[in-house]
Design a protein around this motif. Structure first.
Motif, mmCIF file in Angstrom:
data_model
loop_
_atom_site.group_PDB
_atom_site.id
_atom_site.type_symbol
_atom_site.label_atom_id
_atom_site.label_comp_id
_atom_site.label_asym_id
_atom_site.label_seq_id
_atom_site.Cartn_x
_atom_site.Cartn_y
_atom_site.Cartn_z
ATOM 1 N N THR A 36 109.055 -17.404 -16.499
ATOM 2 C CA THR A 36 110.141 -16.723 -15.799
ATOM 3 C C THR A 36 109.841 -15.335 -15.374
ATOM 4 O O THR A 36 109.490 -14.423 -16.087
ATOM 5 C CB THR A 36 111.358 -16.412 -16.848
ATOM 6 N N GLY A 37 110.400 -15.031 -13.991
ATOM 7 C CA GLY A 37 110.081 -13.654 -13.529
ATOM 8 C C GLY A 37 108.682 -13.253 -13.476
ATOM 9 O O GLY A 37 108.271 -12.034 -13.131
ATOM 10 N N ARG A 38 107.723 -14.280 -13.338
ATOM 11 C CA ARG A 38 106.156 -13.741 -13.094
ATOM 12 C C ARG A 38 105.556 -14.588 -12.332
ATOM 13 O O ARG A 38 105.922 -15.788 -11.703
ATOM 14 C CB ARG A 38 105.581 -13.808 -14.408
ATOM 15 N N TYR B 261 105.538 -16.537 -5.777
ATOM 16 C CA TYR B 261 105.109 -17.654 -6.361
ATOM 17 C C TYR B 261 105.039 -17.752 -8.109
ATOM 18 O O TYR B 261 104.642 -16.476 -8.545
ATOM 19 C CB TYR B 261 103.618 -18.208 -6.155
ATOM 20 N N ALA B 262 105.320 -18.624 -8.686
ATOM 21 C CA ALA B 262 104.734 -18.624 -10.071
ATOM 22 C C ALA B 262 103.427 -18.860 -10.382
ATOM 23 O O ALA B 262 102.530 -19.441 -9.475
ATOM 24 C CB ALA B 262 105.579 -19.814 -10.883
ATOM 25 N N ASP B 263 102.995 -18.721 -11.428
ATOM 26 C CA ASP B 263 101.367 -18.804 -11.897
ATOM 27 C C ASP B 263 100.742 -20.117 -11.789
ATOM 28 O O ASP B 263 99.702 -20.333 -11.637
ATOM 29 C CB ASP B 263 101.070 -18.075 -13.020
ATOM 30 N N ASP B 264 101.743 -21.380 -11.613
ATOM 31 C CA ASP B 264 101.127 -22.709 -11.459
ATOM 32 C C ASP B 264 101.218 -23.143 -10.016
ATOM 33 O O ASP B 264 100.907 -23.929 -9.787
ATOM 34 C CB ASP B 264 101.966 -23.412 -12.562
ATOM 35 N N GLY B 265 101.549 -22.028 -8.953
ATOM 36 C CA GLY B 265 101.258 -22.243 -7.784
ATOM 37 C C GLY B 265 102.631 -22.861 -7.193
ATOM 38 O O GLY B 265 102.823 -22.845 -5.972
ATOM 39 N N THR B 266 103.620 -23.098 -7.768
ATOM 40 C CA THR B 266 104.979 -23.589 -7.296
ATOM 41 C C THR B 266 105.719 -22.340 -7.073
ATOM 42 O O THR B 266 105.343 -21.032 -7.129
ATOM 43 C CB THR B 266 105.895 -24.115 -8.488
#
Length: 212
Positions: A101-103, A142-147
């Motif tokens: 969340t938020g990163r 973006y989230a760290d998983d690329g979404t």
């Protein structure tokens, strides 16, 4: 880190159970990594994608990530991009590819063309990255998983327009924090595994990592 019989425990919540009188069992749990990664999903991954096929990750509007972008002419040549965030922290390069969340990180686009992945609040666009004419500079979260972080089905992003004259520059543009309700769709891409702020198209150089 705990180990049992040479095998690593799961990275999810670890449970400790104690046998109590009358056969009752009491268990307590703790999350790995200091609770930074929740065992429950973060937001909702939608079927909708951007133009390069990255899924949107829908989160509630309240406390959703926000970004503002400002682009100014560099007297030495090119353009300086500065970002400001609300409810968003930049992850370190090499962060685990898990949505927290938020990163996450930022993708920078020129007229929808991806030019850099950023792990800091600043970036320099070389003069060659922005040809003559009026152009739109967009920063997307973006989230760290690329979404792609999204609210109400739209990516969280902000844009600024700049005009490049024959003398290289004419005016500078300033973007404001994107309202997720009105943020437009754009492009995205797979996370860049090469590190922080690496330019992804000729003409720009990245700034050192920074921001929180």
């Amino acid at each position: 880190m705990s180990w049992t019989k040479g095998k690593r425990r799961p990275l999810a919540a670890l449970a400790v159970c104690v046998l109590l009188p009358l056969g009752a069992v009491a268990c307590t749990g703790s999350e790995a990594h200091g609770g930074a990664v929740s065992s429950s999903p973060v937001g909702k991954v939608l079927d909708e994608t951007d133009t390069t096929g990255r899924n949107l990750r829908e989160v509630p509007r309240k406390n959703a990530p926000e970004v503002a972008v400002e682009v100014t002419e560099d007297p030495a040549g090119g353009w300086d991009v500065r970002l400001a965030f609300r409810h968003f922290g930049i992850s370190e390069p090499g962060a685990r590819p898990v949505a927290v969340t938020g990163r996450g990180f930022v993708r920078l686009f020129v007229d929808g063309r991806r030019v850099a992945r950023l792990h800091g609040p600043t970036h320099h666009l070389g003069a060659g990255a922005v040809p003559h004419g009026t152009h739109q500079i967009t920063a997307r979260l973006y989230a760290d998983d690329g979404t792609v972080w999204a609210v109400r089905g739209k990516p969280v992003e902000s844009s600024a327009d700049i005009t490049v004259s024959d003398a290289e520059t004419d005016t500078a543009g300033t973007g404001t924090a994107a309202d997720p309700d009105t943020a437009g769709t754009g492009t995205a891409a797979d996370p860049d595994p090469t590190g922080t702020g690496t330019a992804e198209a000729p003409g720009g150089t990245a700034s050192p990592a920074g921001g929180a």
